[in-house]
Design a protein around this motif. Structure first.
Motif: not given
Lengths: 212, 212
Positions: A165-166, B158-159, A25-26, A173, B161-163, B169, A169, A161-163, B166, A110-111, A123, A158-159, A178, B113
């Motif tokens: 995040m993606l 992925t990179s 739910e966040g 990923w 999305v990470g950029f 913030r 959902r 963090v992208g993995f 990040l 974190c955010d 992170r 960055t990668s 992968t 959310s």
């Protein structure tokens, strides 16, 4: 069950339930009564353990941080270069994000909007550790010519963090396949040719999610 | 100002204010009265334009999608290889995330959310476009031997999305210098050696954020 054991068990149930509700739910929409209901404990018991939603979130983050630090320590203890440590820890972290809702919630918190941070930022911890490993690889001459630890860290942080995040959902990923293909792409650019042959993009832990 | 112009102006003010409030407070906590107050319009005017917070969020996403599609189209129209298009569009997108709160909000709303999605997902659109560009580069033989479009897309998506994450913030993550150094690291691995010399990791748009 003695009183102390029961209290520890209730606390664990509450942390697990809170992580599930935060992820679904966040943080902002999560209610304490949903969390206590999910844990199967009374509102009074929840308030006895955690006075506010923010304290509950901090406890989830601390619990996730323990797992993250264990992943890093285990990778560092294993034989092999700093680059291999990094590959191994990335696999373990992605497995953790996939299988352990407390780790997932810890990263997402974190955010989360509407929270006072308590200074714990997973992170940021991950970033610091990645930078430390790549500085170590640079010092030992394990990085390719012309590649700096700082630039390698930017790509890896960055990668990952992208993995993360993606992957929240779509679990594909954060699947080992992968992440292995990502390292197969990146390692030949990051690594000194003499070291590359000794590295395993799939990780040296054979796909097991031990330590989690 | 005729009535129609005034309505269009009010709508723009509301979209801008909504994007600011969504980014600062998060979608779940954002209130319609905060947004109308920020825009300097009445609650009644807000409700005339947007009946619900979700409709306002959809309008912000659509507005951000227009910018994203313009960035992609501009990069595709410029002379140069598909890899250069990708580099140029990445720079423009990061500039957009830094300078245009509607773009920033559009991306963050992807996983807010408590929202019903309306099928618009900017990260997914970006991913599809990156995959298209890399498939084009592969078809033309511009990728390095042994590198597939799919694996290159995983690293780039992925990179970026990470950029983006990040950078919400700490803007240093989406600075042109940071993104240029990322491409300097990655391009020698992705690109056929014959193409590499023609590529500019800094982008061919000379640091200007035209089209935004």
């Amino acid at each position: 069950m003695v009183k102390q054991e029961r209290a520890a068990r209730t606390r664990r149930l509450l942390l697990q339930a809170a992580a599930e509700v935060f992820v679904q739910e966040g943080y902002a929409r999560a209610s304490l009564s949903t969390i206590s209901g999910r844990a199967g404990v009374s509102n009074g018991a929840l308030h006895f353990h955690f006075e506010t939603k923010n304290l509950l979130a901090e406890a989830v983050e601390q619990c996730a941080a323990v797992t993250l630090r264990r992943i890093a320590a285990t990778a560092e203890d294993a034989p092999g270069s700093a680059l291999q440590c990094l590959v191994d820890a990335t696999h373990q972290l992605m497995t953790g994000l996939q299988q352990d809702v407390v780790v997932r919630a810890g990263f997402e918190l974190c955010d989360a909007s509407g929270r006072r941070g308590d200074g714990l930022d997973l992170r940021r911890e991950w970033q610091d550790w990645v930078e430390k490993m790549l500085a170590e690889a640079e010092r030992r001459g394990d990085l390719a010519e012309g590649v700096t630890a700082a630039d390698a860290a930017t790509a890896v942080v960055t990668s990952t963090v992208g993995f993360e995040m993606l992957g929240s959902r779509d679990r594909a990923w954060v699947a080992r396949e992968t992440v292995s293909r990502f390292w197969e792409l990146l390692l030949p650019r990051l690594s000194d040719p003499g070291v590359l042959g000794k590295l395993s993009a799939r990780g040296t832990d054979s796909g097991e999610s031990a330590q989690l």
